[in-house]
Design a protein around this motif. Structure first.
Motif, mmCIF file in Angstrom:
data_model
loop_
_atom_site.group_PDB
_atom_site.id
_atom_site.type_symbol
_atom_site.label_atom_id
_atom_site.label_comp_id
_atom_site.label_asym_id
_atom_site.label_seq_id
_atom_site.Cartn_x
_atom_site.Cartn_y
_atom_site.Cartn_z
ATOM 1 N N HIS A 133 0.839 -1.193 0.124
ATOM 2 C CA HIS A 133 -0.083 -0.059 0.094
ATOM 3 C C HIS A 133 0.862 1.344 -0.007
ATOM 4 O O HIS A 133 1.460 1.610 1.027
ATOM 5 C CB HIS A 133 -0.825 0.074 1.342
ATOM 6 N N TRP A 134 0.991 1.839 -1.317
ATOM 7 C CA TRP A 134 1.988 2.941 -1.325
ATOM 8 C C TRP A 134 1.113 4.406 -1.066
ATOM 9 O O TRP A 134 1.459 5.334 -0.568
ATOM 10 C CB TRP A 134 2.115 3.314 -2.739
ATOM 11 N N GLY A 135 -0.298 4.428 -1.228
ATOM 12 C CA GLY A 135 -1.464 5.394 -0.841
ATOM 13 C C GLY A 135 -2.512 5.125 -1.731
ATOM 14 O O GLY A 135 -2.602 4.033 -2.373
ATOM 15 N N HIS A 175 -1.481 8.517 -6.867
ATOM 16 C CA HIS A 175 -0.046 9.234 -7.038
ATOM 17 C C HIS A 175 -0.246 10.685 -7.174
ATOM 18 O O HIS A 175 -1.383 11.126 -7.528
ATOM 19 C CB HIS A 175 0.498 8.871 -8.588
ATOM 20 N N TRP A 207 2.734 9.724 -4.637
ATOM 21 C CA TRP A 207 2.839 9.128 -3.428
ATOM 22 C C TRP A 207 3.711 9.839 -2.218
ATOM 23 O O TRP A 207 4.241 10.700 -2.735
ATOM 24 C CB TRP A 207 3.514 7.707 -3.475
ATOM 25 N N GLU A 223 10.752 7.545 -4.603
ATOM 26 C CA GLU A 223 9.205 7.917 -5.194
ATOM 27 C C GLU A 223 8.900 9.097 -4.282
ATOM 28 O O GLU A 223 8.098 9.932 -4.815
ATOM 29 C CB GLU A 223 8.316 6.704 -4.792
ATOM 30 N N ILE A 224 9.282 9.494 -3.038
ATOM 31 C CA ILE A 224 8.794 10.450 -2.229
ATOM 32 C C ILE A 224 9.946 11.423 -1.684
ATOM 33 O O ILE A 224 9.857 12.220 -1.367
ATOM 34 C CB ILE A 224 8.141 9.842 -1.107
#
Length: 394
Positions: free
Chosen positions: A251-253, A256, A258, A357-358
């Motif tokens: 679960h990335w969120g 997008h 993220w 990614e973040i």
């Protein structure tokens, strides 16, 4: 790792799995005092599947935590310890694997060994497969079953073995033949990436339009590789070569980009495994039912080799316990035995690390933090099976 969905306009990066290769290739395993070898007759790999319940395991940061330390934190010795290595094996790879096996001999449980052929599938020779099988047989005779996850996420475009269906299938079958013949206490696992976002356009190893690979991947015959094509079937090596099937689900969120801490929507975990997921990031109901097709129809035990929920300290949104607990309660739902009857393994990603990614740190852990550990232990399911449930020697 969970992919970027269609229309986002961002290509999928080298996922956590690539960074996690440091597990064995970049970080020396912290060994326990080695136990003396006790040769045994290994349990046949087909029997190293829980008769009921689900093996619960962990992806550990081996450079900073031992199996014994994790077991003390989680309250149980994990049934599965996940390890990554380059393939063919180099000298350092072999030494680090030996160190991990020493810990498993002392602690119990099986190894889920992910092989990453970063030099390409042509490097997966008969000799490399034979050398691997001989090593695995030695581990099995020390009482450590091994499940080999070969060249995972092969349907992605970010690995050197990606989107080359014919060559991938041949390499998988080469490794499987050696393992089955020479290491009968070991098994194989086929593990594509979750198909949301397929065909993951823009990656370095994307199948070239007009190539033979692209023709194989064009399962609907419309002249191109698109989201309408089957993201799994072209890479299937055959029932005789595959013992387990698996898919990593994070679960990335909810959508997008993220980075914000977001509580997962109810039912997401099961919906992604069954091709029924509809979320803020997109509608994936056109995907095949992975559990139903490869677990039920093909009669294979199903694994979730890696899972966790994104919590980025200081990034705003929901608090840590709310995010993680909502996810592990889906992953550990008492009703999963009815909803996913072929599910047989789930491994938490117990890492705290920087994520491109973040642009910052993500704490994926469940048992490491004081604020989550007690809640995680309290929510562990009755159907969970631990190291003492893993047969090792006949």
């Amino acid at each position: 790792m969970e992919p970027v969905h269609p229309g986002v306009g961002v290509t999928r990066r080298l996922p956590l799995l690539a960074v996690a290769a440091a597990l064995l290739t970049g970080c020396a395993v912290v060994p326990q005092e080695a136990a003396p070898p006790v040769p045994c007759d290994p349990t046949p790999a087909a029997a190293v599947v829980p008769g009921d319940g689900v093996y619960l395991g962990a992806n550990l940061d081996w450079g900073s935590e031992t199996l014994a330390e994790y077991a003390a934190a989680a309250g149980h010795a994990p049934a599965v310890a996940v390890s990554f290595t380059g393939f063919p094996l180099g000298p350092d790879d072999g030494r680090n694997l030996d160190g991990a096996v020493d810990q498993l001999v002392a602690q119990g449980g099986l190894m889920l060994l992910t092989l990453e052929p970063h030099d390409g599938l042509a490097a997966v020779t008969d000799d490399a497969a034979a050398d691997l099988a001989a090593r695995l047989d030695g581990y099995n005779r020390r009482g450590v079953p091994v499940v080999v996850r070969f060249a995972h996420e092969m349907n992605g475009s970010w690995y050197a073995w990606g989107q080359q269906p014919a060559e991938y299938v041949a390499a998988f079958r080469r490794v499987a033949a050696a393992v089955h013949a020479e290491a009968p206490g070991s098994a194989t696992m086929w593990a594509p990436n979750y198909g949301g976002g397929y065909p993951f356009a823009g990656g370095r190893y994307e199948a070239v339009a007009g190539s033979g690979d692209a023709a194989v991947l064009d399962t609907d015959g419309d002249g191109g590789v698109t989201a309408a094509d089957d993201p799994y079937a072209p890479y299937w090596p055959g029932d005789d070569a595959v013992d387990w099937v698996g898919m990593s689900l994070y679960h990335w969120g909810s959508a997008h980009p993220w980075g914000e801490n977001e509580v997962p929507e109810p039912g997401k975990f099961v919906a992604q495994l069954t091709g029924e997921y509809v979320g803020l990031a997109g509608d994936d109901r056109g995907l095949p039912d992975f559990h139903g097709t490869y677990g039920v129809q093909h009669g294979k035990p199903v694994a979730v080799p890696e899972t966790a929920a994104l919590y980025a300290p200081g990034s705003g949104g929901a608090d840590e316990l709310a995010v993680k607990q909502a996810w592990w309660r889906q992953v550990h739902d008492p009703a999963l035995a009815q909803r996913l009857p072929r599910l047989a393994m789930v491994n938490w990603f117990e890492w705290d690390k920087d994520e491109p990614e973040i642009g910052g740190r993500v704490d994926w852990t469940a048992a490491s933090g004081a604020d989550t550990r007690a809640a995680y232990r309290a929510d562990l399911p009755a159907w969970g099976r631990w190291a003492d449930a893993v047969p090792s020697c006949d």
